[in-house]
Design a protein around this motif. Structure first.
Motif, mmCIF file in Angstrom:
data_model
loop_
_atom_site.group_PDB
_atom_site.id
_atom_site.type_symbol
_atom_site.label_atom_id
_atom_site.label_comp_id
_atom_site.label_asym_id
_atom_site.label_seq_id
_atom_site.Cartn_x
_atom_site.Cartn_y
_atom_site.Cartn_z
ATOM 1 N N THR A 74 0.580 -11.264 -7.208
ATOM 2 C CA THR A 74 0.267 -9.877 -7.534
ATOM 3 C C THR A 74 0.887 -9.472 -8.862
ATOM 4 O O THR A 74 1.962 -9.960 -9.231
ATOM 5 N N ALA A 75 0.193 -8.574 -9.542
ATOM 6 C CA ALA A 75 0.738 -7.932 -10.733
ATOM 7 C C ALA A 75 0.709 -6.417 -10.559
ATOM 8 O O ALA A 75 0.900 -5.672 -11.521
ATOM 9 N N ASP A 76 0.459 -5.963 -9.320
ATOM 10 C CA ASP A 76 0.321 -4.531 -9.054
ATOM 11 C C ASP A 76 0.840 -4.215 -7.657
ATOM 12 O O ASP A 76 0.083 -3.904 -6.742
ATOM 13 N N LEU A 77 2.159 -4.275 -7.503
ATOM 14 C CA LEU A 77 2.807 -4.004 -6.219
ATOM 15 C C LEU A 77 3.072 -2.510 -6.095
ATOM 16 O O LEU A 77 3.664 -1.900 -6.996
ATOM 17 N N HIS A 78 2.643 -1.904 -4.981
ATOM 18 C CA HIS A 78 2.790 -0.466 -4.777
ATOM 19 C C HIS A 78 3.733 -0.151 -3.624
ATOM 20 O O HIS A 78 3.898 -0.938 -2.700
ATOM 21 N N HIS A 79 4.322 1.039 -3.698
ATOM 22 C CA HIS A 79 5.231 1.562 -2.662
ATOM 23 C C HIS A 79 4.539 2.636 -1.846
ATOM 24 O O HIS A 79 3.721 3.406 -2.357
ATOM 25 N N GLU A 80 4.874 2.711 -0.537
ATOM 26 C CA GLU A 80 4.379 3.771 0.341
ATOM 27 C C GLU A 80 5.461 4.068 1.380
ATOM 28 O O GLU A 80 5.670 3.281 2.308
ATOM 29 N N VAL A 81 6.142 5.183 1.254
ATOM 30 C CA VAL A 81 7.209 5.544 2.191
ATOM 31 C C VAL A 81 6.597 6.176 3.433
ATOM 32 O O VAL A 81 5.644 6.948 3.351
ATOM 33 N N GLU A 82 7.161 5.851 4.620
ATOM 34 C CA GLU A 82 6.524 6.274 5.863
ATOM 35 C C GLU A 82 7.545 6.558 6.980
ATOM 36 O O GLU A 82 8.610 5.957 7.029
ATOM 37 N N LEU A 83 7.158 7.469 7.867
ATOM 38 C CA LEU A 83 7.853 7.645 9.142
ATOM 39 C C LEU A 83 7.427 6.513 10.067
ATOM 40 O O LEU A 83 6.233 6.208 10.184
ATOM 41 N N VAL A 110 9.058 1.378 4.345
ATOM 42 C CA VAL A 110 8.235 1.329 3.137
ATOM 43 C C VAL A 110 7.164 0.266 3.341
ATOM 44 O O VAL A 110 7.475 -0.889 3.624
ATOM 45 N N ASP A 111 5.918 0.688 3.215
ATOM 46 C CA ASP A 111 4.786 -0.238 3.255
ATOM 47 C C ASP A 111 4.543 -0.713 1.828
ATOM 48 O O ASP A 111 4.031 0.040 1.001
ATOM 49 N N LEU A 112 4.942 -1.955 1.531
ATOM 50 C CA LEU A 112 4.663 -2.540 0.221
ATOM 51 C C LEU A 112 3.257 -3.141 0.240
ATOM 52 O O LEU A 112 2.862 -3.796 1.206
ATOM 53 N N THR A 113 2.512 -2.921 -0.830
ATOM 54 C CA THR A 113 1.101 -3.299 -0.883
ATOM 55 C C THR A 113 0.776 -4.015 -2.180
ATOM 56 O O THR A 113 1.081 -3.493 -3.264
ATOM 57 N N ARG A 114 0.146 -5.196 -2.071
ATOM 58 C CA ARG A 114 -0.370 -5.878 -3.267
ATOM 59 C C ARG A 114 -1.723 -5.237 -3.577
ATOM 60 O O ARG A 114 -2.762 -5.682 -3.128
ATOM 61 N N ARG A 115 -1.680 -4.158 -4.375
ATOM 62 C CA ARG A 115 -2.856 -3.323 -4.570
ATOM 63 C C ARG A 115 -3.994 -4.071 -5.247
ATOM 64 O O ARG A 115 -5.177 -3.815 -4.965
ATOM 65 N N ASP A 116 -3.675 -4.985 -6.153
ATOM 66 C CA ASP A 116 -4.742 -5.728 -6.824
ATOM 67 C C ASP A 116 -5.468 -6.646 -5.842
ATOM 68 O O ASP A 116 -6.702 -6.765 -5.882
ATOM 69 N N GLN A 118 -5.732 -6.050 -2.660
ATOM 70 C CA GLN A 118 -6.484 -5.144 -1.789
ATOM 71 C C GLN A 118 -7.782 -4.703 -2.469
ATOM 72 O O GLN A 118 -8.847 -4.689 -1.851
ATOM 73 N N ALA A 119 -7.709 -4.344 -3.757
ATOM 74 C CA ALA A 119 -8.890 -3.874 -4.474
ATOM 75 C C ALA A 119 -9.949 -4.969 -4.568
ATOM 76 O O ALA A 119 -11.146 -4.713 -4.394
ATOM 77 N N THR A 120 -9.508 -6.193 -4.827
ATOM 78 C CA THR A 120 -10.451 -7.310 -4.915
ATOM 79 C C THR A 120 -11.115 -7.572 -3.574
ATOM 80 O O THR A 120 -12.329 -7.779 -3.491
ATOM 81 N N ALA A 121 -10.314 -7.551 -2.503
ATOM 82 C CA ALA A 121 -10.860 -7.794 -1.169
ATOM 83 C C ALA A 121 -11.870 -6.713 -0.785
ATOM 84 O O ALA A 121 -12.935 -7.010 -0.237
ATOM 85 N N LYS A 122 -11.541 -5.452 -1.066
ATOM 86 C CA LYS A 122 -12.472 -4.363 -0.762
ATOM 87 C C LYS A 122 -13.778 -4.537 -1.526
ATOM 88 O O LYS A 122 -14.870 -4.357 -0.976
ATOM 89 N N LYS A 123 -13.671 -4.880 -2.804
ATOM 90 C CA LYS A 123 -14.860 -5.028 -3.642
ATOM 91 C C LYS A 123 -15.769 -6.136 -3.137
ATOM 92 O O LYS A 123 -17.003 -6.030 -3.199
ATOM 93 N N MET A 124 -15.166 -7.203 -2.592
ATOM 94 C CA MET A 124 -15.934 -8.348 -2.128
ATOM 95 C C MET A 124 -16.269 -8.278 -0.644
ATOM 96 O O MET A 124 -16.879 -9.193 -0.089
ATOM 97 N N GLY A 125 -15.870 -7.189 0.014
ATOM 98 C CA GLY A 125 -16.152 -7.028 1.430
ATOM 99 C C GLY A 125 -15.381 -7.983 2.316
ATOM 100 O O GLY A 125 -15.850 -8.353 3.401
ATOM 101 N N ARG A 126 -14.181 -8.345 1.883
ATOM 102 C CA ARG A 126 -13.356 -9.285 2.630
ATOM 103 C C ARG A 126 -12.169 -8.572 3.285
ATOM 104 O O ARG A 126 -11.798 -7.471 2.867
ATOM 105 N N PRO A 127 -11.572 -9.168 4.307
ATOM 106 C CA PRO A 127 -10.357 -8.580 4.888
ATOM 107 C C PRO A 127 -9.245 -8.509 3.843
ATOM 108 O O PRO A 127 -9.164 -9.358 2.955
ATOM 109 N N TRP A 128 -8.394 -7.485 3.982
ATOM 110 C CA TRP A 128 -7.288 -7.381 3.028
ATOM 111 C C TRP A 128 -5.919 -7.545 3.692
ATOM 112 O O TRP A 128 -4.936 -6.915 3.321
#
Length: 232
Positions: A74-83, A110-116, A118-128
């Motif tokens: 990944t070159a696009d790691l995102h943060h998501e803070v959560e209860l 914190v839900d860490l996400t490899r956003r790039d 995820q975006a590629t998988a969504k675009k190609m209709g694949r599981p992320w």
């Protein structure tokens, strides 16, 4: 005693605040887009979409302290803070009116996400799955039992990067409150003791870089701070 053909892996578990005993982890469920502003920043209408869920491996839950590894691929790691909610009593088709009785305790994760990815998988209709379920992708504080923290429905939730504010919200901003999340999820799967639910994140998600200090918390529950390691 069960005999295995190879050594059994260590059981995943989560620390409990002020105790040596630990909370065993069975399954990790995560709610997507559960804060209206976050749903909008991801390009969706929060008023029309029912809750949806994805999962993480139980051993992706690690202490939200010290150094957390920057993941590969990944070159696009995102943060998501959560209860985070820990389930002590399972069930199917749990009514929202009694759902809080199934909770052992709460914490901050914190839900860490490899956003790039995820975006590629969504675009190609694949599981992320690999965008969300990689090693150390869920840094989390120790649990606090309901007997100490109650059932928090309001309170500031925030995340900072290197001391600069990124995410700020309130638990009351959740589209689906905790009881509703549990009830809805239990219609799809049977919840069991040891399950945990990450309940969504407020707006302001964004990229984090190697060497960044990630800190934050939830009012009345706890604060965390960890640093991202260098890229592998």
């Amino acid at each position: 005693m069960t005999e295995f053909v190879i050594p059994a892996p260590e059981a995943a578990s989560l620390a409990i605040d002020g105790q040596t005993a630990r909370f065993p982890l069975r399954r990790v469920y995560c709610v997507g887009r559960n804060y209206s502003e976050h749903a909008r920043e991801m390009g969706h209408d929060p008023d029309r979409e029912p809750p949806f869920f994805f999962g993480k491996p139980a051993d992706a839950v690690v202490p939200a302290q010290g150094e957390i590894p920057y993941p590969p691929l990944t070159a696009d790691l995102h943060h998501e803070v959560e209860l985070v909610v820990a389930i002590s009593k399972g069930g199917k088709n749990i009514p929202a009116e009694t759902a809080l009785e199934h909770i052992w305790g709460y914490t901050v994760g914190v839900d860490l996400t490899r956003r790039d990815l995820q975006a590629t998988a969504k675009k190609m209709g694949r599981p992320w799955d690999f965008a969300k379920g990689f090693d150390a992708s869920a840094p989390t504080l120790p649990l606090i039992p309901v007997s100490k923290v109650g059932h928090p429905a309001t309170g500031k939730i925030w995340l900072d990067i290197n001391g600069v504010s990124r995410q700020v919200g309130d638990l009351s901003d959740q589209i689906w409150q905790v009881a509703d999340v549990i009830s809805y999820l239990s219609q799809a799967v049977e919840l069991k003791p040891g399950d945990v639910i990450y309940t969504g994140t407020p707006s302001g998600v964004g990229a984090i870089q190697p060497g960044d200090t990630v800190s934050g918390g939830i009012e009345g529950i706890g604060k965390f701070s960890f640093t991202l390691s260098a890229k592998p």
